[in-house]
Structures are given as C-alpha cells and as structure tokens.
Design an enzyme around this catalytic site. Sequence first.
Site, mmCIF file in Angstrom:
data_model
loop_
_atom_site.group_PDB
_atom_site.id
_atom_site.type_symbol
_atom_site.label_atom_id
_atom_site.label_comp_id
_atom_site.label_asym_id
_atom_site.label_seq_id
_atom_site.Cartn_x
_atom_site.Cartn_y
_atom_site.Cartn_z
ATOM 1 N N GLU A 287 0.835 -1.424 -0.127
ATOM 2 C CA GLU A 287 0.022 -0.235 -0.012
ATOM 3 C C GLU A 287 0.998 1.410 -0.014
ATOM 4 O OE1 GLU A 287 -3.175 -0.083 -0.584
ATOM 5 O OE2 GLU A 287 -2.657 -2.486 -0.658
ATOM 6 N N CYS A 321 -1.583 9.413 4.204
ATOM 7 C CA CYS A 321 -1.748 8.936 2.706
ATOM 8 C C CYS A 321 -3.142 9.249 2.088
ATOM 9 C CB CYS A 321 -1.716 7.453 2.627
ATOM 10 S SG CYS A 321 -3.068 6.654 3.611
HETATM 11 P P1 NAP Z 1 8.868 4.833 3.394
HETATM 12 O O1 NAP Z 1 9.942 5.835 3.387
HETATM 13 O O2 NAP Z 1 8.515 4.258 2.320
HETATM 14 O O3 NAP Z 1 9.010 3.830 4.532
HETATM 15 C C1 NAP Z 1 8.161 2.870 4.740
HETATM 16 C C2 NAP Z 1 8.782 1.604 5.524
HETATM 17 O O4 NAP Z 1 9.708 0.995 4.654
HETATM 18 C C3 NAP Z 1 9.747 2.274 6.687
HETATM 19 O O5 NAP Z 1 9.431 1.096 7.484
HETATM 20 C C4 NAP Z 1 10.968 2.362 6.023
HETATM 21 O O6 NAP Z 1 11.911 1.748 7.125
HETATM 22 C C5 NAP Z 1 11.017 0.929 5.014
HETATM 23 N N1 NAP Z 1 11.982 0.866 4.140
HETATM 24 C C6 NAP Z 1 12.711 2.004 3.832
HETATM 25 N N2 NAP Z 1 13.552 1.280 2.941
HETATM 26 C C7 NAP Z 1 13.431 0.225 2.627
HETATM 27 C C8 NAP Z 1 13.913 -0.880 1.887
HETATM 28 N N3 NAP Z 1 14.898 -0.491 0.997
HETATM 29 N N4 NAP Z 1 13.381 -2.095 2.057
HETATM 30 C C9 NAP Z 1 12.656 -2.436 2.728
HETATM 31 N N5 NAP Z 1 12.048 -1.621 3.766
HETATM 32 C C10 NAP Z 1 12.500 -0.296 3.746
HETATM 33 O O7 NAP Z 1 7.517 5.480 3.798
HETATM 34 P P2 NAP Z 1 7.110 6.506 5.183
HETATM 35 O O8 NAP Z 1 7.983 7.783 4.853
HETATM 36 O O9 NAP Z 1 7.288 5.653 6.400
HETATM 37 O O10 NAP Z 1 5.545 6.671 4.851
HETATM 38 C C11 NAP Z 1 4.821 7.526 4.194
HETATM 39 C C12 NAP Z 1 4.512 6.885 2.963
HETATM 40 O O11 NAP Z 1 3.557 5.828 3.236
HETATM 41 C C13 NAP Z 1 3.642 7.937 1.941
HETATM 42 O O12 NAP Z 1 3.936 7.684 0.717
HETATM 43 C C14 NAP Z 1 2.225 7.735 2.286
HETATM 44 O O13 NAP Z 1 1.384 7.808 1.222
HETATM 45 C C15 NAP Z 1 2.348 5.966 2.363
HETATM 46 N N6 NAP Z 1 1.429 5.422 3.285
HETATM 47 C C16 NAP Z 1 0.385 4.869 2.577
HETATM 48 C C17 NAP Z 1 -0.631 4.444 3.179
HETATM 49 C C18 NAP Z 1 -1.696 3.430 2.223
HETATM 50 O O14 NAP Z 1 -2.642 2.801 3.074
HETATM 51 N N7 NAP Z 1 -1.730 3.361 0.802
HETATM 52 C C19 NAP Z 1 -0.993 4.428 4.411
HETATM 53 C C20 NAP Z 1 0.079 5.177 5.227
HETATM 54 C C21 NAP Z 1 1.315 5.665 4.607
HETATM 55 P P3 NAP Z 1 12.778 3.252 7.634
HETATM 56 O O15 NAP Z 1 11.987 4.004 8.455
HETATM 57 O O16 NAP Z 1 13.929 2.727 8.573
HETATM 58 O O17 NAP Z 1 13.500 3.826 6.447
#
Ligand code: NAP
Length: 516
Positions: A287, A321
């Site tokens: 997601e 999001c």
């Molecule tokens: P993110 O930077 O993509 O991080 C999400 C998760 O992925 C974190 O636990 C992060 O860990 C991990 N991660 C980072 N690099 C990775 C890799 N190479 N391999 C595996 N995992 C990795 O997103 P965010 O800043 O936490 O959240 C914001 C985003 O989430 C926005 O784009 C928002 O729209 C989206 N979101 C979507 C929904 C939905 O239901 N569609 C709901 C909520 C949020 P680290 O923190 O250690 O980097």
Amino acid sequence: MVISEFKNEPFVDFSMPENQERMKSALKKVKQELGKEYPLIIGGERVKTSEKFKSLNPSNPDEVIGILQQPADKEVTQAVEVAKDTFENWKHTSAKERAGYLFKAAKIMRDRKFELSAWLVYETGKTWPEADGDVAEAIDFMEFYAREALRYALHQPLTPFPGEINELRYIPLGVGVVIPPWNFPMAILVGMTSASFVTGNTVILKPSSDSPVIAHKFMEILDEAGLPSGVVNYLPGRGSVIGDGLVGNPHTRFISFTGSMEVGLHIVELASKAQPGQIWIKRVIAEMGGKDCTIVDSDTDLDSAADGVIAGAFGFQGQKCSACSRAIVVDSIYDEFVEMLKIRAQKLKVGMPTDPTNYMGPVINERAFKSILNYIEIGKQEGKLVCGGKALDRSGYFIEPTIIRDIASDARIAKEEIFGPVLAVIRAKDFEDALNIANSTIYGLTSSLYTRNRKYIERAKDVFHCGNLYFNRKCTGALVGVHPFGGFNMSGTDSKAGGKDYLLLFMQAKAISEKL
Ligand code: NAP
C-alpha cells in the site's frame, strides 16, 4: 465465549475535564520514560547489538524518545530462521486460539489508551485527537481481524458433487515480513501484524525508524496477552540497511508493506526474483502513496466543503496517505472558495502537540521538513501563495498550513506526493473538467466530491478512479469495517485493510476431495 458483533472503538472526548486530566498525567508519566534503550526481540530473546540509532521527538529533536539496536545481517538471518521454525507449530494452532490473543491484546490496549496516545504525541508529533484516533483504529483492527479469522475457519460452502466429500480450508502462507510507515505507527503497524499472525503466519516486524518505540509498546502488549515467543519478532533498523536482507531472504513467504511508492516498487521488484533455495512466488501486499483530492462543485454547502478540505489537508500536518493535497474547484465559485479556505487555514494554531489548543504539530523529521519546504518553493513558482509558506521560527519541524492557488493540473505540486501541510488549489472549467483533473495522477487512493447534484454523484461513482471515494465529507478518516481502505494504480495493491477480503491476502486455499 460469546463474541459480540464488531463495533468501532469510540474516540475519547477531550472536551471532558476528566479526559484532559488523564491525558495530561499520561504525558507526564511517559515523559519520565523517554530516552530508554530497547532491545531487538527475536524468539522471545532480548538482543542488543553494537550499533544503535535514536528515535527523536520531532517537536524537539534534542529530545531522545528511545535508543534502538541496528541489526546486522546476522540478526536478520536469525530472525527469519526463528520465524521459520516457530511457523511449524504456530500454523497448527486453532483460529480460536490465535483470535484469543488478539482479543486480549485489544483489551490491554484499551486499558492503556492514554499512555499509548502520549507516546504517539512525543514520538510522531500527533495532537491528542490524532493520537487517540490512531490507537482506536489499532484496537479496531485487532477486534475486526480476530472475528474475521474465526469466520474464515468456518466451513466454506462448495457445490455438492455426488460420490465425493469436498472441503476448502484456508491455511497460512509462512514467514511474513511486515514493514509499516511512521504516520499511523500504531494502527497500520498493528493491523498488518495482527492480520499476519491471526491467520497462522509468523512475523518479522520491521517498524519505521521514525517510530520504533511505539512498535515496542505493541510488542509489550503482545507479550502480556501471552502470544508465544517467535510468532512476532521485533527488528527495528534502517530499512535501507536491513530491508533487502528481509525481503530477499528465500524463506520469506510474503511481505506486507505500507509506505512510499519508491520503496514499495523496490520491494515488489526484489521480491519477484527467486533466490537460490526459494520454493514459492513471494506475495507482496503493498500500500503506497497518494495525491488525493476534493472536488468542490458550485451546488453545495460551501462552508461544509471548506471545513472538509481544511481537515483533510491539514489534519496531522497533511501526513496521511489519504490527505487532501488538491482542491479542485469549479470556476463559478473558485475565488469565493479560495477566500473561505484562507480564512480557515489562518485560524489553525501550529505548535507543540502536547498542548491541546494546537491543531497542528510538527512534521516527522528533518528530511521531510526540508522536502516540504522545497515543494513550497516550487509551488510558489507554479502558482500564487494564498497563506502560510514558511517554517515556524523555533526548534522542531513546524511548518505553517500552506495554500497555493492557480495551480495547473500538470504542475509538480499537483502531481507529486508532498506529504506535508501543503494544499494545491486547481481551477476547473466545470464538473467534467474537474473529474478529468482528479483522475490525472499516477495515484488513486482517496477522493471526495462536494455536490448536491445527484447526476454528478452517480457519474463520479462510475468514473472517479480511486480506492476510497467519499461524497459530502472529507477524504480522510476511514473507519475499520465501515470504509475498507486501499488504493488503485501507484497507490498500491488495493488490499482493503479493515475489510472482509483482507485476511485472504495472508492465506492460501486448500481444496480437499475424498471419494466415497
Ligand atoms: P517509506 O519511507 O517508504 O518507509 C516505509 C517503511 O519502509 C519504513 O518502515 C521504512 O524503514 C521501510 N523501508 C525503507 N527503505 C526500505 C527498503 N529498501 N526495503 C525495505 N523497507 C524499507 O514511507 P514513510 O515515509 O514511512 O511513510 C509515508 C508514505 O507511506 C507515504 O508515501 C504515504 O502515502 C504512504 N502511506 C500509504 C498508506 C496506504 O494505505 N496506502 C498508508 C500510510 C502511509 P525506515 O523508516 O527505516 O526507512
């Protein structure tokens, strides 16, 4: 045990003095506990590593919320091995037993509501009601998925066939890697983890590096609920360092991810490559981001529409999001509506989320702070600043609610996810034009339309391409069971969290036929 029908957890009414007192004393208590060190939890063992990282308070980055262990390859492999071994027993437990742990954990969480909200205020900069909403949703996910697991364990209807007894059972997949974001560090994390283990899988939980302490609180709750060791393993650590090791491990059976499009696509790509020794196609539930919008038609209650756009755009600093990052307004009311937005946005108080009179707190970290301010500069070139546009002159990552008008539908701030308190206002010639603009991004998560025109509502139901469509209400605030949540296109796999189909993603069906 008689299980009542699922009901959403009520939100705390902070206008009541006794609830204000409870929240204040929870904030005081949690403040004393900041800065502690948290171990990894692998198979019930508390593990410390030589490398550490810190979780910081975004309202006051000098304040350390907790000190975490940064795992290396050794701990990643160990966690997968433990989850793999634990699966051999866990997969044979009954749905009733597994659901029982969730019911217990939900009760513990309900009893610790104020304390958990306080952790969210400090670790992620949520205001009181936003923190409470996050905890309430986490409770909902546990209550809902527990009931769903029991439902899927019931006899599944098949077409009768003479001379055979036929049966269909849902069985678990195996080891799941759960990777949630920081923006709903309780609700989304709890939802993805609960769905994984209540269906009989074992889990490696890798929380966001911005909210690992609140994840540890959930581990404490699972422990108190009596969940056996090794079913959920806690492995905080930078995703860029340990993510590939977890996703790429041949024993990983599925990945449940919520986060940005960039990371989501990377995970999908890596998971699709079969590794030596791998005997399945990994399943990825991803997601991702959004560029959500509200269309405002002329035939509507403009006050209610303005309230909805403001709440959608600036609640939790626009870091949902589902946040409304585009207001698409029809020409005949455009100027009047922008003025209404401006008046409302200028009244929003920004400041410490510990103070309940503030409507907005900080954005999550320095990287987000810089990126959002950069987008505001881009927006000022692409349109006209209506209000906001600056950071607060103080420590912490505080940014004013910002509205930029006269944005072209193909401008960068109309297309790219900013994930902060920035609203782009776009003028549409008419309703049809507004719909085309709404559908013109790579995302498709939430949208809302304010209109009294029944024909427009029916047309929008047909052609508005998004996972969650709302009429005459804001585009944020989906409720478990009521509004199953998930998006189209680059917003993800449309898994519909909090819906009746969700648990199927964590299981596989086995058809069994016996000839008489
Ligand atoms: P993110 O930077 O993509 O991080 C999400 C998760 O992925 C974190 O636990 C992060 O860990 C991990 N991660 C980072 N690099 C990775 C890799 N190479 N391999 C595996 N995992 C990795 O997103 P965010 O800043 O936490 O959240 C914001 C985003 O989430 C926005 O784009 C928002 O729209 C989206 N979101 C979507 C929904 C939905 O239901 N569609 C709901 C909520 C949020 P680290 O923190 O250690 O980097």
